[in-house]
Design a protein around this motif. Structure first.
Motif, mmCIF file in Angstrom:
data_model
loop_
_atom_site.group_PDB
_atom_site.id
_atom_site.type_symbol
_atom_site.label_atom_id
_atom_site.label_comp_id
_atom_site.label_asym_id
_atom_site.label_seq_id
_atom_site.Cartn_x
_atom_site.Cartn_y
_atom_site.Cartn_z
ATOM 1 N N SER A 183 0.830 -1.207 0.000
ATOM 2 C CA SER A 183 0.000 0.000 0.000
ATOM 3 C C SER A 183 0.863 1.256 0.000
ATOM 4 C CB SER A 183 -0.935 0.001 1.218
ATOM 5 O OG SER A 183 -0.194 -0.057 2.425
ATOM 6 N N ILE A 184 1.984 1.233 0.722
ATOM 7 C CA ILE A 184 2.875 2.399 0.778
ATOM 8 C C ILE A 184 3.558 2.608 -0.573
ATOM 9 C CG2 ILE A 184 4.944 3.345 1.869
ATOM 10 C CD1 ILE A 184 4.119 1.773 4.414
ATOM 11 N N LEU A 185 4.042 1.526 -1.181
ATOM 12 C CA LEU A 185 4.724 1.642 -2.468
ATOM 13 C C LEU A 185 3.749 2.067 -3.569
ATOM 14 C CD1 LEU A 185 7.214 -1.358 -2.530
ATOM 15 C CD2 LEU A 185 7.353 0.845 -1.358
ATOM 16 N N ILE A 186 2.544 1.541 -3.541
ATOM 17 C CA ILE A 186 1.558 1.912 -4.548
ATOM 18 C C ILE A 186 1.168 3.383 -4.410
ATOM 19 C CG2 ILE A 186 -0.876 1.574 -5.197
ATOM 20 C CD1 ILE A 186 -0.381 -1.453 -4.771
ATOM 21 N N GLN A 187 1.068 3.849 -3.194
ATOM 22 C CA GLN A 187 0.774 5.263 -2.968
ATOM 23 C C GLN A 187 1.852 6.142 -3.605
ATOM 24 O OE1 GLN A 187 1.357 6.857 1.011
ATOM 25 N NE2 GLN A 187 -0.662 7.840 0.929
ATOM 26 N N ARG A 188 3.131 5.764 -3.407
ATOM 27 C CA ARG A 188 4.224 6.522 -3.994
ATOM 28 C C ARG A 188 4.253 6.379 -5.517
ATOM 29 N NH1 ARG A 188 8.685 8.815 -1.480
ATOM 30 N NH2 ARG A 188 8.068 9.460 0.605
ATOM 31 N N ALA A 189 3.980 5.177 -6.020
ATOM 32 C CA ALA A 189 3.991 4.967 -7.466
ATOM 33 C C ALA A 189 2.979 5.872 -8.152
ATOM 34 C CB ALA A 189 3.700 3.502 -7.775
ATOM 35 N N LYS A 202 2.528 -8.228 -17.895
ATOM 36 C CA LYS A 202 3.712 -7.869 -17.126
ATOM 37 C C LYS A 202 3.406 -6.624 -16.299
ATOM 38 C CE LYS A 202 7.523 -9.847 -19.734
ATOM 39 N NZ LYS A 202 8.772 -9.552 -20.477
ATOM 40 N N ILE A 203 3.272 -6.820 -15.020
ATOM 41 C CA ILE A 203 3.086 -5.685 -14.120
ATOM 42 C C ILE A 203 4.466 -5.134 -13.802
ATOM 43 C CG2 ILE A 203 2.145 -4.919 -11.912
ATOM 44 C CD1 ILE A 203 0.353 -7.408 -11.947
ATOM 45 N N PRO A 204 4.678 -3.830 -13.903
ATOM 46 C CA PRO A 204 6.005 -3.273 -13.632
ATOM 47 C C PRO A 204 6.501 -3.641 -12.227
ATOM 48 C CG PRO A 204 4.611 -1.641 -14.680
ATOM 49 C CD PRO A 204 3.717 -2.801 -14.341
ATOM 50 N N PRO A 205 7.817 -3.819 -12.083
ATOM 51 C CA PRO A 205 8.397 -4.240 -10.803
ATOM 52 C C PRO A 205 8.341 -3.137 -9.746
ATOM 53 C CG PRO A 205 10.132 -3.847 -12.402
ATOM 54 C CD PRO A 205 8.831 -3.704 -13.143
ATOM 55 N N LEU A 206 7.289 -3.149 -8.955
ATOM 56 C CA LEU A 206 7.028 -2.112 -7.959
ATOM 57 C C LEU A 206 8.173 -1.956 -6.972
ATOM 58 C CD1 LEU A 206 4.864 -0.140 -6.774
ATOM 59 C CD2 LEU A 206 4.008 -2.077 -5.443
ATOM 60 N N ASN A 207 8.871 -3.050 -6.677
ATOM 61 C CA ASN A 207 9.944 -3.005 -5.681
ATOM 62 C C ASN A 207 11.073 -2.057 -6.069
ATOM 63 O OD1 ASN A 207 10.314 -5.263 -7.675
ATOM 64 N ND2 ASN A 207 12.355 -5.288 -6.748
ATOM 65 N N LEU A 208 11.218 -1.745 -7.366
ATOM 66 C CA LEU A 208 12.342 -0.922 -7.815
ATOM 67 C C LEU A 208 12.243 0.536 -7.415
ATOM 68 C CD1 LEU A 208 13.312 -2.208 -11.366
ATOM 69 C CD2 LEU A 208 14.221 -2.850 -9.152
ATOM 70 N N ILE A 209 11.072 0.986 -6.950
ATOM 71 C CA ILE A 209 10.990 2.393 -6.547
ATOM 72 C C ILE A 209 11.447 2.593 -5.102
ATOM 73 C CG2 ILE A 209 9.126 2.801 -8.191
ATOM 74 C CD1 ILE A 209 7.251 3.158 -5.747
ATOM 75 N N PRO A 216 -3.322 4.571 -12.139
ATOM 76 C CA PRO A 216 -4.473 4.079 -11.368
ATOM 77 C C PRO A 216 -4.662 2.562 -11.428
ATOM 78 C CG PRO A 216 -5.190 5.244 -13.348
ATOM 79 C CD PRO A 216 -3.726 5.499 -13.214
ATOM 80 N N LYS A 217 -3.991 1.896 -12.364
ATOM 81 C CA LYS A 217 -4.102 0.437 -12.434
ATOM 82 C C LYS A 217 -3.501 -0.238 -11.199
ATOM 83 C CE LYS A 217 -2.317 0.333 -16.633
ATOM 84 N NZ LYS A 217 -1.802 -0.176 -17.922
ATOM 85 N N TRP A 218 -2.727 0.514 -10.440
ATOM 86 C CA TRP A 218 -2.165 -0.058 -9.214
ATOM 87 C C TRP A 218 -3.252 -0.395 -8.190
ATOM 88 C CZ3 TRP A 218 2.083 -2.425 -9.222
ATOM 89 C CH2 TRP A 218 3.196 -1.975 -9.946
ATOM 90 N N ASP A 219 -4.409 0.273 -8.278
ATOM 91 C CA ASP A 219 -5.487 -0.035 -7.335
ATOM 92 C C ASP A 219 -5.927 -1.489 -7.453
ATOM 93 O OD1 ASP A 219 -5.377 2.535 -6.448
ATOM 94 O OD2 ASP A 219 -7.273 3.181 -7.324
ATOM 95 N N ARG A 220 -5.980 -1.984 -8.683
ATOM 96 C CA ARG A 220 -6.343 -3.386 -8.898
ATOM 97 C C ARG A 220 -5.328 -4.316 -8.249
ATOM 98 N NH1 ARG A 220 -5.920 -6.682 -14.532
ATOM 99 N NH2 ARG A 220 -7.069 -8.562 -13.923
ATOM 100 N N VAL A 221 -4.054 -3.950 -8.351
ATOM 101 C CA VAL A 221 -2.997 -4.748 -7.718
ATOM 102 C C VAL A 221 -3.162 -4.721 -6.208
ATOM 103 C CG1 VAL A 221 -0.497 -4.943 -7.363
ATOM 104 C CG2 VAL A 221 -1.398 -4.364 -9.628
ATOM 105 N N ALA A 222 -3.445 -3.542 -5.659
ATOM 106 C CA ALA A 222 -3.627 -3.427 -4.208
ATOM 107 C C ALA A 222 -4.755 -4.340 -3.742
ATOM 108 C CB ALA A 222 -3.925 -1.974 -3.832
ATOM 109 N N HIS A 223 -5.860 -4.340 -4.447
ATOM 110 C CA HIS A 223 -6.994 -5.192 -4.061
ATOM 111 C C HIS A 223 -6.609 -6.670 -4.133
ATOM 112 C CE1 HIS A 223 -9.646 -1.861 -3.609
ATOM 113 N NE2 HIS A 223 -9.652 -1.534 -4.905
ATOM 114 N N ALA A 224 -5.850 -7.047 -5.169
ATOM 115 C CA ALA A 224 -5.447 -8.446 -5.324
ATOM 116 C C ALA A 224 -4.516 -8.899 -4.208
ATOM 117 C CB ALA A 224 -4.777 -8.650 -6.678
ATOM 118 N N LEU A 225 -3.730 -7.967 -3.667
ATOM 119 C CA LEU A 225 -2.797 -8.304 -2.592
ATOM 120 C C LEU A 225 -3.401 -8.059 -1.208
ATOM 121 C CD1 LEU A 225 0.567 -6.895 -4.029
ATOM 122 C CD2 LEU A 225 -0.266 -9.251 -4.062
ATOM 123 N N GLY A 226 -4.651 -7.640 -1.174
ATOM 124 C CA GLY A 226 -5.290 -7.376 0.109
ATOM 125 C C GLY A 226 -4.721 -6.167 0.808
ATOM 126 N N ALA A 227 -4.185 -5.219 0.024
ATOM 127 C CA ALA A 227 -3.558 -4.024 0.599
ATOM 128 C C ALA A 227 -4.529 -2.851 0.587
ATOM 129 C CB ALA A 227 -2.303 -3.663 -0.196
#
Length: 301
Positions: free
Chosen positions: A25-31, A82-89, A137-148
């Motif tokens: 959730s923190i990384l997606i907010q920054r992304a 291919k979802i971009p590698p969120l960890n890289l930020i 905004p597509k990160w919201d879908r990822v957040a929901h999938a990860l329960g974040a």
């Protein structure tokens, strides 16, 4: 249903099992605001939002962030994209780049077994980070999938000092000056000033991009490419600041061209002038990650 983080080996230690579920959730907010986050800032956010006491050694957060990266890869495989590698930020404060431990996680995104990143790590990292920010905004879908949780991006902007006023836009076209023409020609003939971006021979002037823009100078060696925006000594501070925004555009278009052609996005862009940036220009270039190269005054002769 919450994501089962036990599926990720890097998330299974007692401390990581507590921390990792809160990281997406923190990384997606920054992304979503287009800004990286340092390991120290991540630790501070985990404490502020969830009461998790920060570790003194910030390198301990690396594997926890890596677990999120592997979960993103797994999710993309399930979705067939291919979802971009969120960890890289998540970056180191001194280099503004992720630690090398992040590379293994990111290899899936480039599908080249890590060869490209081994050849030019920083270019690949920057291209991947740009993709993370572009996912928007597509990160919201990822957040929901990860329960974040989906955090409000409006409250995510880190304290980076005062706002920098946007440069004024000229109301009339001005013909190209003799000094600007001379500087463009000098830059194209002096590739040695840009060896940090690739081993280039002489460049060319007025290279056309797919966007229709013409570059003041352009270098390529078939693998790496560099766009150069030139501002002569008679340019105002506002014109130099407009040049910073031009560099951002050219860098993005060059990388997009490479991606369209299924080529490694080993592209960059720089601003060049014989005069220094003013205080506001230096602050803007730093905030927007734009490189500035000052060349000798005789380059305009």
């Amino acid at each position: 249903m919450a994501y089962d983080w036990n599926r990720q080996e890097l998330a299974r230690s007692p401390w990581r099992s507590e921390v990792v579920p809160h990281i997406p959730s923190i990384l997606i907010q920054r992304a979503k605001i287009g800004r990286p986050i340092t390991y120290g800032e991540l630790a501070a956010e985990l404490e502020r939002l969830h009461g998790l006491e920060p570790k003194a050694r910030k390198t301990l957060y690396g594997p926890a962030v890596g677990a999120v990266g592997f979960a993103i890869q797994e999710l993309g495989e399930q979705w067939g994209e291919k979802i971009p590698p969120l960890n890289l930020i998540v970056v180191q404060a001194d280099t503004q780049l992720p630690g090398h431990g992040a590379d293994e996680v990111a290899h899936y995104y480039f599908n080249d077994g890590g060869a490209g990143m081994a050849a030019n790590r920083e270019a690949y990292i920057q291209a991947a980070m740009a993709a993370v920010f572009d996912y928007g905004p597509k990160w919201d879908r990822v957040a929901h999938a990860l329960g974040a949780d989906v955090l409000d991006a409006a409250h995510a902007n880190p304290d980076e000092g005062n706002p920098i006023e946007l440069p004024a836009i000229p109301t009339a076209y001005r013909p190209e000056s003799a000094t600007h023409k001379a500087l463009k020609a000098w830059v194209a003939a002096h590739s040695e000033w840009f060896e940090d971006y690739g081993a280039f021979e002489a460049g060319v002037n007025e290279h056309r991009l797919s966007s229709g823009d013409s570059l003041d100078a352009y270098f390529t060696n078939g693998r790496e490419s560099l766009a150069v925006e030139v501002k002569a000594s008679n340019a105002s501070d506002a014109e130099l600041m407009r040049g910073i925004y031009q560099v951002i555009k050219y860098r993005a278009v060059l990388r997009a061209e490479c991606i369209a052609l299924r080529k490694p996005a080993l592209c960059d862009a720089v601003l060049v002038s014989t005069r220094p940036l003013g205080k506001a220009g230096r602050a803007l270039a730093k905030r927007l990650y734009v490189d500035f190269v000052r060349v000798p005054a005789e380059a305009e002769k």
